[in-house]
Design a protein around this motif. Structure first.
Motif, PDB file in Angstrom:
ATOM      1  N   ARG A  18       0.836  -1.213   0.000  1.00 46.79           N
ATOM      2  CA  ARG A  18       0.000   0.000   0.000  1.00 46.79           C
ATOM      3  C   ARG A  18       0.864   1.253   0.000  1.00 46.79           C
ATOM      4  O   ARG A  18       0.537   2.252  -0.642  1.00 46.79           O
ATOM      5  CB  ARG A  18      -0.932  -0.008   1.220  1.00 46.79           C
ATOM      6  CG  ARG A  18      -1.764   1.244   1.407  1.00 46.79           C
ATOM      7  CD  ARG A  18      -2.751   1.409   0.258  1.00 46.79           C
ATOM      8  NE  ARG A  18      -3.603   2.559   0.458  1.00 46.79           N
ATOM      9  CZ  ARG A  18      -3.350   3.777  -0.014  1.00 46.79           C
ATOM     10  NH1 ARG A  18      -2.248   4.018  -0.684  1.00 46.79           N
ATOM     11  NH2 ARG A  18      -4.196   4.757   0.204  1.00 46.79           N
ATOM     12  N   HIS A  22       3.838   4.398  -7.709  1.00 53.29           N
ATOM     13  CA  HIS A  22       4.061   4.012  -9.102  1.00 53.29           C
ATOM     14  C   HIS A  22       5.553   4.007  -9.427  1.00 53.29           C
ATOM     15  O   HIS A  22       6.249   4.980  -9.185  1.00 53.29           O
ATOM     16  CB  HIS A  22       3.331   4.992 -10.026  1.00 53.29           C
ATOM     17  CG  HIS A  22       3.470   4.670 -11.470  1.00 53.29           C
ATOM     18  ND1 HIS A  22       3.462   5.626 -12.434  1.00 53.29           N
ATOM     19  CD2 HIS A  22       3.622   3.487 -12.120  1.00 53.29           C
ATOM     20  CE1 HIS A  22       3.594   5.070 -13.625  1.00 53.29           C
ATOM     21  NE2 HIS A  22       3.699   3.766 -13.458  1.00 53.29           N
ATOM     22  N   PRO A  67      -0.995  -3.786  -8.973  1.00 47.31           N
ATOM     23  CA  PRO A  67      -0.847  -3.780 -10.434  1.00 47.31           C
ATOM     24  C   PRO A  67       0.619  -3.681 -10.825  1.00 47.31           C
ATOM     25  O   PRO A  67       1.426  -3.099 -10.105  1.00 47.31           O
ATOM     26  CB  PRO A  67      -1.601  -2.521 -10.848  1.00 47.31           C
ATOM     27  CG  PRO A  67      -1.434  -1.598  -9.674  1.00 47.31           C
ATOM     28  CD  PRO A  67      -1.458  -2.495  -8.453  1.00 47.31           C
ATOM     29  N   GLU A 103      -2.131 -10.432 -15.513  1.00 48.58           N
ATOM     30  CA  GLU A 103      -2.193  -9.432 -16.576  1.00 48.58           C
ATOM     31  C   GLU A 103      -3.267  -9.755 -17.620  1.00 48.58           C
ATOM     32  O   GLU A 103      -3.636  -8.896 -18.415  1.00 48.58           O
ATOM     33  CB  GLU A 103      -0.833  -9.322 -17.266  1.00 48.58           C
ATOM     34  CG  GLU A 103       0.260  -8.774 -16.371  1.00 48.58           C
ATOM     35  CD  GLU A 103       0.053  -7.309 -16.056  1.00 48.58           C
ATOM     36  OE1 GLU A 103       0.252  -6.463 -16.947  1.00 48.58           O
ATOM     37  OE2 GLU A 103      -0.312  -7.010 -14.903  1.00 48.58           O
ATOM     38  N   LYS A 143       5.729  -1.637  -9.383  1.00 48.54           N
ATOM     39  CA  LYS A 143       4.331  -1.289  -9.145  1.00 48.54           C
ATOM     40  C   LYS A 143       3.796  -0.342 -10.202  1.00 48.54           C
ATOM     41  O   LYS A 143       4.454   0.632 -10.577  1.00 48.54           O
ATOM     42  CB  LYS A 143       4.164  -0.662  -7.759  1.00 48.54           C
ATOM     43  CG  LYS A 143       2.699  -0.451  -7.381  1.00 48.54           C
ATOM     44  CD  LYS A 143       2.553   0.044  -5.970  1.00 48.54           C
ATOM     45  CE  LYS A 143       1.085   0.191  -5.620  1.00 48.54           C
ATOM     46  NZ  LYS A 143       0.926   0.715  -4.254  1.00 48.54           N
ATOM     47  N   VAL A 145      -0.136   1.442 -11.744  1.00 49.29           N
ATOM     48  CA  VAL A 145      -1.177   2.338 -11.252  1.00 49.29           C
ATOM     49  C   VAL A 145      -2.539   1.674 -11.384  1.00 49.29           C
ATOM     50  O   VAL A 145      -2.736   0.769 -12.188  1.00 49.29           O
ATOM     51  CB  VAL A 145      -1.176   3.680 -12.022  1.00 49.29           C
ATOM     52  CG1 VAL A 145       0.129   4.404 -11.816  1.00 49.29           C
ATOM     53  CG2 VAL A 145      -1.444   3.468 -13.498  1.00 49.29           C
ATOM     54  N   ILE A 146      -3.478   2.171 -10.603  1.00 48.37           N
ATOM     55  CA  ILE A 146      -4.873   1.755 -10.701  1.00 48.37           C
ATOM     56  C   ILE A 146      -5.607   2.947 -11.329  1.00 48.37           C
ATOM     57  O   ILE A 146      -5.602   4.047 -10.754  1.00 48.37           O
ATOM     58  CB  ILE A 146      -5.449   1.408  -9.325  1.00 48.37           C
ATOM     59  CG1 ILE A 146      -4.690   0.211  -8.744  1.00 48.37           C
ATOM     60  CG2 ILE A 146      -6.948   1.106  -9.439  1.00 48.37           C
ATOM     61  CD1 ILE A 146      -5.040  -0.111  -7.315  1.00 48.37           C
ATOM     62  N   GLU A 149     -12.018   5.245 -11.841  1.00 40.86           N
ATOM     63  CA  GLU A 149     -13.237   4.578 -12.300  1.00 40.86           C
ATOM     64  C   GLU A 149     -13.858   5.386 -13.425  1.00 40.86           C
ATOM     65  O   GLU A 149     -13.753   6.615 -13.452  1.00 40.86           O
ATOM     66  CB  GLU A 149     -14.204   4.422 -11.139  1.00 40.86           C
ATOM     67  CG  GLU A 149     -13.694   3.460 -10.081  1.00 40.86           C
ATOM     68  CD  GLU A 149     -14.670   3.254  -8.943  1.00 40.86           C
ATOM     69  OE1 GLU A 149     -15.874   3.472  -9.146  1.00 40.86           O
ATOM     70  OE2 GLU A 149     -14.193   2.882  -7.855  1.00 40.86           O
TER      71      GLU A 149
END
Length: 150
Positions: A18, A22, A67, A103, A143, A145-146, A149
Motif C-alpha cells: 500500500r 508508481h 498492479p 495481466e 508497481k 497504477v490503478i 473509475e
C-alpha cells in the motif's frame, strides 16, 4: 481475515504494498538470497516474509492486489541463471504463469544478471523472502497504477 484480500498477505506485506508508489520496485526472493542484508539498504529498511510459500504462490497473492507497471519494459524481472541467461527454470515458469494470469495476457519478464539483480534489490522499496527453496526463485516487480473509475 479480510474479505477480498488473499489470506497469504500478512499485515506487514500489505502495509508495504500500500505504501509503495508508481514505479517502486519490490523484490520477491528465495530462501538462499541474502534477503536480510539487502533489505536493510531498501526504502523500507527491514525484511518482510511470506514463509511457507513458493515464489509463484507469493507472487500470485501479491498480484491479486498490486498492479504491474504498464509503462516500462522492466515491469518484472527474474534473476538469470549464471552462465545460462536464456535458461528458464521451472520456478521462473511458474512465476511467469502467475504474471500472465494477473495481466490477462502473456507479458514476459526480463532477465537480470545476478550482480545487477543484487544492485537493483538494494535500490528497491522492499524485499520479501519466501519459503522458495529452488534456485533462481528471485524476482523484481515494479508497481503500476490503478486507473480512475469510468
Amino acid at each position: 481475515m479480510l474479505k477480498g484480500i488473499d489470506p497469504r498477505l500478512g499485515a506487514d506485506v500489505l502495509y508495504a504494498l500500500r505504501a509503495m508508489g508508481h514505479g517502486d520496485a519490490l523484490v520477491v526472493a528465495d530462501t538462499n538470497f541474502p534477503s536480510d542484508s539487502v533489505a536493510r539498504a531498501t526504502v523500507l529498511g527491514r525484511l518482510l516474509r511470506m514463509d511457507n510459500l513458493t515464489a509463484g504462490e507469493a507472487i500470485a497473492a501479491i498480484l491479486s492486489v498490486m498492479p504491474l507497471d504498464t509503462f516500462v519494459d522492466d515491469f518484472a524481472g527474474r534473476m538469470e541463471v549464471v552462465g545460462e541467461p536464456r535458461t528458464i527454470p521451472p520456478v521462473q515458469e511458474e512465476v511467469q504463469a502467475a504474471i500472465d494470469a494477473a495481466e490477462g495476457r502473456p507479458r514476459p519478464m526480463i532477465g537480470i544478471e545476478r550482480f545487477d539483480f543484487y544492485d537493483r534489490a538494494r535500490r528497491s522499496y522492499a524485499v520479501i523472502q519466501t519459503g522458495e527453496r529452488r534456485f533462481y526463485g528471485c524476482f523484481v516487480l515494479r508497481k503500476g497504477v490503478i486507473p480512475p473509475e469510468a
